[in-house]
Write a protein that holds these residues in place. Sequence first.
Motif, PDB file in Angstrom:
ATOM      1  N   LEU A  35       0.797  -1.220   0.000  1.00  0.00           N
ATOM      2  CA  LEU A  35       0.000   0.000   0.000  1.00  0.00           C
ATOM      3  C   LEU A  35       0.839   1.284   0.000  1.00  0.00           C
ATOM      4  O   LEU A  35       0.302   2.367   0.192  1.00  0.00           O
ATOM      5  N   ASN A  36       2.140   1.139  -0.216  1.00  0.00           N
ATOM      6  CA  ASN A  36       3.016   2.306  -0.290  1.00  0.00           C
ATOM      7  C   ASN A  36       3.391   2.553  -1.752  1.00  0.00           C
ATOM      8  O   ASN A  36       4.226   1.838  -2.313  1.00  0.00           O
ATOM      9  N   PRO A  37       2.769   3.541  -2.407  1.00  0.00           N
ATOM     10  CA  PRO A  37       3.043   3.754  -3.836  1.00  0.00           C
ATOM     11  C   PRO A  37       4.480   4.163  -4.123  1.00  0.00           C
ATOM     12  O   PRO A  37       4.957   4.039  -5.252  1.00  0.00           O
ATOM     13  N   LYS A  38       5.195   4.647  -3.110  1.00  0.00           N
ATOM     14  CA  LYS A  38       6.575   5.065  -3.339  1.00  0.00           C
ATOM     15  C   LYS A  38       7.471   3.876  -3.678  1.00  0.00           C
ATOM     16  O   LYS A  38       8.511   4.041  -4.314  1.00  0.00           O
ATOM     17  N   VAL A  39       7.058   2.664  -3.258  1.00  0.00           N
ATOM     18  CA  VAL A  39       7.896   1.494  -3.511  1.00  0.00           C
ATOM     19  C   VAL A  39       7.928   1.164  -4.998  1.00  0.00           C
ATOM     20  O   VAL A  39       8.992   0.938  -5.580  1.00  0.00           O
ATOM     21  N   VAL A  40       6.763   1.129  -5.639  1.00  0.00           N
ATOM     22  CA  VAL A  40       6.735   0.804  -7.064  1.00  0.00           C
ATOM     23  C   VAL A  40       7.441   1.891  -7.877  1.00  0.00           C
ATOM     24  O   VAL A  40       8.128   1.603  -8.866  1.00  0.00           O
TER      25      VAL A  40
END
Length: 216
Positions: free
Chosen positions: A128-133
């Motif tokens: 749920l952390n968009p920064k990872v993708v």
Amino acid sequence: MPDAYHLLLFVLAGWLLNVTPGPDVLYIVTNSLRGGWKSGVVAGLGITAGCFVHIFAAALGMGALLADSETAFTVLKWIGAAYLLWIGGKILLARAAPATTDLQAAALSRPLPSSKEIFLGGFWTNVLNPKVVLFFLAFLPQFISPETTGKTSVFLALGVLFNVNSIPVNAGWAIAAAWMARRPVVQRGMHWLDKLAGSMFIVFGVRLALVDRPGA
């Protein structure tokens, strides 16, 4: 694939990035302090599973969608922030274990989450952390030569390598935290460590809620 030199640089860079404290590391450490190294390792495996989702999403174009779509990025960002805030609030509001220097007795006095719950918690903390993708979308192509054929396959291979290399780092965090939990001074301060961990999750949640889409 990159040559041996650049592959080594990739591995070293991955290890350095995995050592850097963040929500994932905090989740591993918190579970190790409360439930021992096995709980921390399970938490790390859940996070690794979440990273695989991001890797395949980036390879299939979902990363580009999040990078280009303000709406998609914002929706996932707020869901992830709410989840981190929920974890932090849950820890902060949990009843304190009775004061004791026996960590096992303290653990028995307060039910610990199951391995499945810990694994899924780590999974969703990462997914749920968009920064990872977006991180994978920005980081992995740096090690792919413009002349490389089959860039998607190489991207996936590097992503899998990055993820596999993170497992021993995450296990190291788990073992170190579990070792610390056996120290008397840490055992006496477990209540305050829980409060600190809960507060940090809330801080990470707020930071994620305030982050802007790159290039916005």
